[in-house]
Design a protein around this motif. Sequence first.
Motif, PDB file in Angstrom:
ATOM      1  N   PRO A   1       0.799  -1.240   0.000  1.00  0.00           N
ATOM      2  CA  PRO A   1       0.000   0.000   0.000  1.00  0.00           C
ATOM      3  C   PRO A   1       0.825   1.282   0.000  1.00  0.00           C
ATOM      4  CG  PRO A   1      -1.005  -1.610   1.445  1.00  0.00           C
ATOM      5  CD  PRO A   1       0.297  -2.215   0.994  1.00  0.00           C
ATOM      6  N   GLY A   2       1.844   1.360   0.871  1.00  0.00           N
ATOM      7  CA  GLY A   2       2.641   2.583   0.951  1.00  0.00           C
ATOM      8  C   GLY A   2       3.437   2.837  -0.311  1.00  0.00           C
ATOM      9  N   GLN A   3       4.116   1.819  -0.806  1.00  0.00           N
ATOM     10  CA  GLN A   3       4.880   1.984  -2.037  1.00  0.00           C
ATOM     11  C   GLN A   3       3.945   2.269  -3.213  1.00  0.00           C
ATOM     12  OE1 GLN A   3       8.501  -0.260  -2.861  1.00  0.00           O
ATOM     13  NE2 GLN A   3       7.994  -1.638  -1.160  1.00  0.00           N
ATOM     14  N   ALA A   4       2.852   1.509  -3.309  1.00  0.00           N
ATOM     15  CA  ALA A   4       1.948   1.662  -4.449  1.00  0.00           C
ATOM     16  C   ALA A   4       1.378   3.075  -4.526  1.00  0.00           C
ATOM     17  CB  ALA A   4       0.821   0.634  -4.352  1.00  0.00           C
ATOM     18  N   ARG A   5       0.994   3.638  -3.368  1.00  0.00           N
ATOM     19  CA  ARG A   5       0.445   4.998  -3.387  1.00  0.00           C
ATOM     20  C   ARG A   5       1.493   6.009  -3.844  1.00  0.00           C
ATOM     21  NH1 ARG A   5      -2.288   7.505   1.940  1.00  0.00           N
ATOM     22  NH2 ARG A   5      -0.144   7.374   2.720  1.00  0.00           N
ATOM     23  N   LEU A   6       2.723   5.849  -3.366  1.00  0.00           N
ATOM     24  CA  LEU A   6       3.795   6.755  -3.779  1.00  0.00           C
ATOM     25  C   LEU A   6       4.013   6.684  -5.282  1.00  0.00           C
ATOM     26  CD1 LEU A   6       6.220   8.634  -3.268  1.00  0.00           C
ATOM     27  CD2 LEU A   6       7.583   6.585  -2.776  1.00  0.00           C
ATOM     28  N   TYR A   7       4.082   5.472  -5.838  1.00  0.00           N
ATOM     29  CA  TYR A   7       4.379   5.327  -7.261  1.00  0.00           C
ATOM     30  C   TYR A   7       3.207   5.755  -8.135  1.00  0.00           C
ATOM     31  CZ  TYR A   7       7.988   2.422  -5.115  1.00  0.00           C
ATOM     32  OH  TYR A   7       9.007   1.968  -4.326  1.00  0.00           O
ATOM     33  N   ARG A   8       1.987   5.680  -7.624  1.00  0.00           N
ATOM     34  CA  ARG A   8       0.853   6.189  -8.404  1.00  0.00           C
ATOM     35  C   ARG A   8       0.860   7.712  -8.474  1.00  0.00           C
ATOM     36  NH1 ARG A   8      -2.049   2.542  -5.236  1.00  0.00           N
ATOM     37  NH2 ARG A   8      -2.982   4.272  -4.061  1.00  0.00           N
ATOM     38  N   ASN A   9       1.410   8.343  -7.438  1.00  0.00           N
ATOM     39  CA  ASN A   9       1.380   9.807  -7.342  1.00  0.00           C
ATOM     40  C   ASN A   9       2.626  10.490  -7.875  1.00  0.00           C
ATOM     41  OD1 ASN A   9      -1.131   9.740  -6.124  1.00  0.00           O
ATOM     42  ND2 ASN A   9      -0.300   9.788  -4.033  1.00  0.00           N
ATOM     43  N   ARG A  10       3.771   9.796  -7.861  1.00  0.00           N
ATOM     44  CA  ARG A  10       5.044  10.437  -8.213  1.00  0.00           C
ATOM     45  C   ARG A  10       5.769   9.599  -9.254  1.00  0.00           C
ATOM     46  NH1 ARG A  10       3.211  14.835  -5.693  1.00  0.00           N
ATOM     47  NH2 ARG A  10       2.388  14.235  -3.645  1.00  0.00           N
ATOM     48  N   PRO A  11       6.250  10.204 -10.321  1.00  0.00           N
ATOM     49  CA  PRO A  11       7.051   9.444 -11.288  1.00  0.00           C
ATOM     50  C   PRO A  11       8.386   9.033 -10.675  1.00  0.00           C
ATOM     51  CG  PRO A  11       7.069  11.778 -11.829  1.00  0.00           C
ATOM     52  CD  PRO A  11       6.076  11.607 -10.714  1.00  0.00           C
ATOM     53  N   ILE A  12       8.978   7.999 -11.244  1.00  0.00           N
ATOM     54  CA  ILE A  12      10.225   7.469 -10.692  1.00  0.00           C
ATOM     55  C   ILE A  12      11.332   7.524 -11.740  1.00  0.00           C
ATOM     56  CG2 ILE A  12       9.030   5.967  -9.064  1.00  0.00           C
ATOM     57  CD1 ILE A  12      10.739   4.284 -11.906  1.00  0.00           C
ATOM     58  N   ALA A  13      12.569   7.515 -11.253  1.00  0.00           N
ATOM     59  CA  ALA A  13      13.757   7.253 -12.063  1.00  0.00           C
ATOM     60  C   ALA A  13      14.576   6.261 -11.237  1.00  0.00           C
ATOM     61  CB  ALA A  13      14.548   8.528 -12.321  1.00  0.00           C
ATOM     62  N   TYR A  14      14.959   5.143 -11.828  1.00  0.00           N
ATOM     63  CA  TYR A  14      15.478   4.038 -11.015  1.00  0.00           C
ATOM     64  C   TYR A  14      16.634   3.328 -11.710  1.00  0.00           C
ATOM     65  CZ  TYR A  14      15.296  -0.947  -9.583  1.00  0.00           C
ATOM     66  OH  TYR A  14      15.607  -2.237  -9.208  1.00  0.00           O
ATOM     67  N   VAL A  15      17.758   3.208 -10.989  1.00  0.00           N
ATOM     68  CA  VAL A  15      18.841   2.305 -11.369  1.00  0.00           C
ATOM     69  C   VAL A  15      19.107   1.382 -10.187  1.00  0.00           C
ATOM     70  CG1 VAL A  15      19.978   3.787 -13.055  1.00  0.00           C
ATOM     71  CG2 VAL A  15      20.573   4.006 -10.637  1.00  0.00           C
ATOM     72  N   TRP A  16      19.539   0.176 -10.504  1.00  0.00           N
ATOM     73  CA  TRP A  16      19.708  -0.825  -9.452  1.00  0.00           C
ATOM     74  C   TRP A  16      21.091  -0.817  -8.832  1.00  0.00           C
ATOM     75  CZ3 TRP A  16      18.257  -4.650 -13.809  1.00  0.00           C
ATOM     76  CH2 TRP A  16      19.299  -4.781 -14.710  1.00  0.00           C
ATOM     77  N   ASP A  17      21.203  -1.559  -7.720  1.00  0.00           N
ATOM     78  CA  ASP A  17      22.494  -1.916  -7.134  1.00  0.00           C
ATOM     79  C   ASP A  17      22.548  -3.440  -7.085  1.00  0.00           C
ATOM     80  OD1 ASP A  17      25.020  -1.258  -6.219  1.00  0.00           O
ATOM     81  OD2 ASP A  17      24.411  -1.162  -4.131  1.00  0.00           O
ATOM     82  N   ASP A  18      23.306  -4.017  -6.163  1.00  0.00           N
ATOM     83  CA  ASP A  18      23.537  -5.456  -6.230  1.00  0.00           C
ATOM     84  C   ASP A  18      22.308  -6.307  -5.875  1.00  0.00           C
ATOM     85  OD1 ASP A  18      23.810  -4.481  -3.639  1.00  0.00           O
ATOM     86  OD2 ASP A  18      25.484  -5.782  -3.098  1.00  0.00           O
ATOM     87  N   HIS A  19      21.587  -5.956  -4.800  1.00  0.00           N
ATOM     88  CA  HIS A  19      20.546  -6.863  -4.304  1.00  0.00           C
ATOM     89  C   HIS A  19      19.306  -6.926  -5.192  1.00  0.00           C
ATOM     90  CE1 HIS A  19      22.681  -7.614  -0.560  1.00  0.00           C
ATOM     91  NE2 HIS A  19      22.938  -6.313  -0.499  1.00  0.00           N
ATOM     92  N   ASP A  20      19.025  -5.875  -5.938  1.00  0.00           N
ATOM     93  CA  ASP A  20      17.883  -5.925  -6.859  1.00  0.00           C
ATOM     94  C   ASP A  20      18.318  -6.308  -8.270  1.00  0.00           C
ATOM     95  OD1 ASP A  20      19.230  -3.509  -6.808  1.00  0.00           O
ATOM     96  OD2 ASP A  20      17.482  -2.270  -7.208  1.00  0.00           O
ATOM     97  N   TYR A  21      19.626  -6.304  -8.520  1.00  0.00           N
ATOM     98  CA  TYR A  21      20.160  -6.756  -9.807  1.00  0.00           C
ATOM     99  C   TYR A  21      20.457  -8.256  -9.760  1.00  0.00           C
ATOM    100  CZ  TYR A  21      24.015  -7.843 -13.025  1.00  0.00           C
ATOM    101  OH  TYR A  21      24.844  -8.448 -13.949  1.00  0.00           O
ATOM    102  N   GLY A  22      21.100  -8.699  -8.703  1.00  0.00           N
ATOM    103  CA  GLY A  22      21.465 -10.110  -8.557  1.00  0.00           C
ATOM    104  C   GLY A  22      21.672 -10.445  -7.100  1.00  0.00           C
ATOM    105  N   ALA A  23      22.677 -11.261  -6.843  1.00  0.00           N
ATOM    106  CA  ALA A  23      23.002 -11.603  -5.465  1.00  0.00           C
ATOM    107  C   ALA A  23      23.884 -10.518  -4.853  1.00  0.00           C
ATOM    108  CB  ALA A  23      23.708 -12.957  -5.420  1.00  0.00           C
TER     109      ALA A  23
END
Length: 446
Positions: A324-346
């Motif tokens: 709920p908290g993340q979803a509301r933020l992303y519905r209201n605000r555009p994002i710009a996103y690059v990953w680091d290690d844990h969301d890219y791989g191990a």
Amino acid sequence: MNQLAAVEHLLPNLKRLGIATALVAVGLSVFGRALGLLVFKPGGSSFDTLVRPIFLVLFVVAALVAFRWQAAGGVLAALAASGVLAFAANQLRLGSALMVVAAFAVPAVIWVVIDLIELPTRQATISLVAALIAAAVGYGAGYYAYERLWGPTHPESTAPVLPPSELEWVWTGAVNTDRATVKAKISAARPAGVGPPELDLLLTGTPLPDSTTSVPATSFENDVVTFELVGLDPDTTYHYSVSVDGAVDTVRSGRFRTFPDGPASFTIAIGACARVGSNGRVFDAIDELDPLLYMVTGDFHYGDNDVDDIDEYRDVMDLALTQPGQARLYRNRPIAYVWDDHDYGANDSDGQSASRSAAMRSYRQYVPHYNLAGPSSAIYQAFTVGRVRFVMTDARSARDPKTESDDRDKSMLGDQQLRWLKDELLEASMSHELVVWVNPVPWVAE
């Protein structure tokens, strides 16, 4: 006496069964993932890399002790079985969790039963009580450790849980002065043989609130739809809703503001390192700042996926985007996103990550991003807000691996991205008042 003799006659078989089930438990722990027997929940792969080795060592010690003293071995095995319960329940699918806990628990029960048969009544009672206490201590310690390691770090978001609708989630990115990208996931999977749904985005801008534009989908893949919006007005708030087969989803509708053209004041929010499935109140705080853009600089989640399976990435992204908290933020605000290690791989992964291909495909399918260099390039990107140029680099997917014997110069960015970065910085320094380089890995360590 005959009954007692019959029971005692079973002892050798029980001891063999205890050894056999202990070997099965060790084998399952070591080879379960490779054999496909352990299926993780989104973000649960840390069970295999961090949790399993600890409990495996404890259980092996219990098994070795049980060769000589079944009572002590049973107590230690009960501690391991109950302690692993919290981690298994939260990080493995139900069937896998039951399998792991049972594998540790069955030998413990067998060794305790052997004690009840073999030992005098008083010693057998002490052994049974000790095993029950160990199980209770392990259960409590396991849940406490899990909450400390993976539980929430602050109060939960106040965002309401939305009812089911046509969409699972929706968010916006790649915003500029005159364009934006909206991505959404359709709730119901399409039956085999049924064609794609009719998908449109209904867009309303603040200058003409009564005027609605219908934008057809650009692409639709694995229930994820992409809308590329062009010809927008600068510095304008737009509201949007997705229509699925003529049914407009007003539950998960959203808004975004295009960037100003020229000198302007604006707020950029920057965040990173959210736990898997986080619903923290920090997302409410970011939303309340009313930022023009929310910039995620790595570890959008701690999926730690090291398997080249795009479904593993989809599962953990779906979990994050529906909180709920993340979803509301992303519905209201555009994002710009690059990953680091844990969301890219191990953890500490690089360009040789086994899951690199799945990471690349899932990012391009799920994330509304700015222009990338190619279908398998690192996810570096750049954009302008007013008179400020933002340059975002990917320090993982093109990074050279660490090797002690290799004397070559190592790069976190790779040759292609490094050339792009130099060109961007040089050009932007001459055409913009300020250049902001955003990199998930800071150059502050050795």
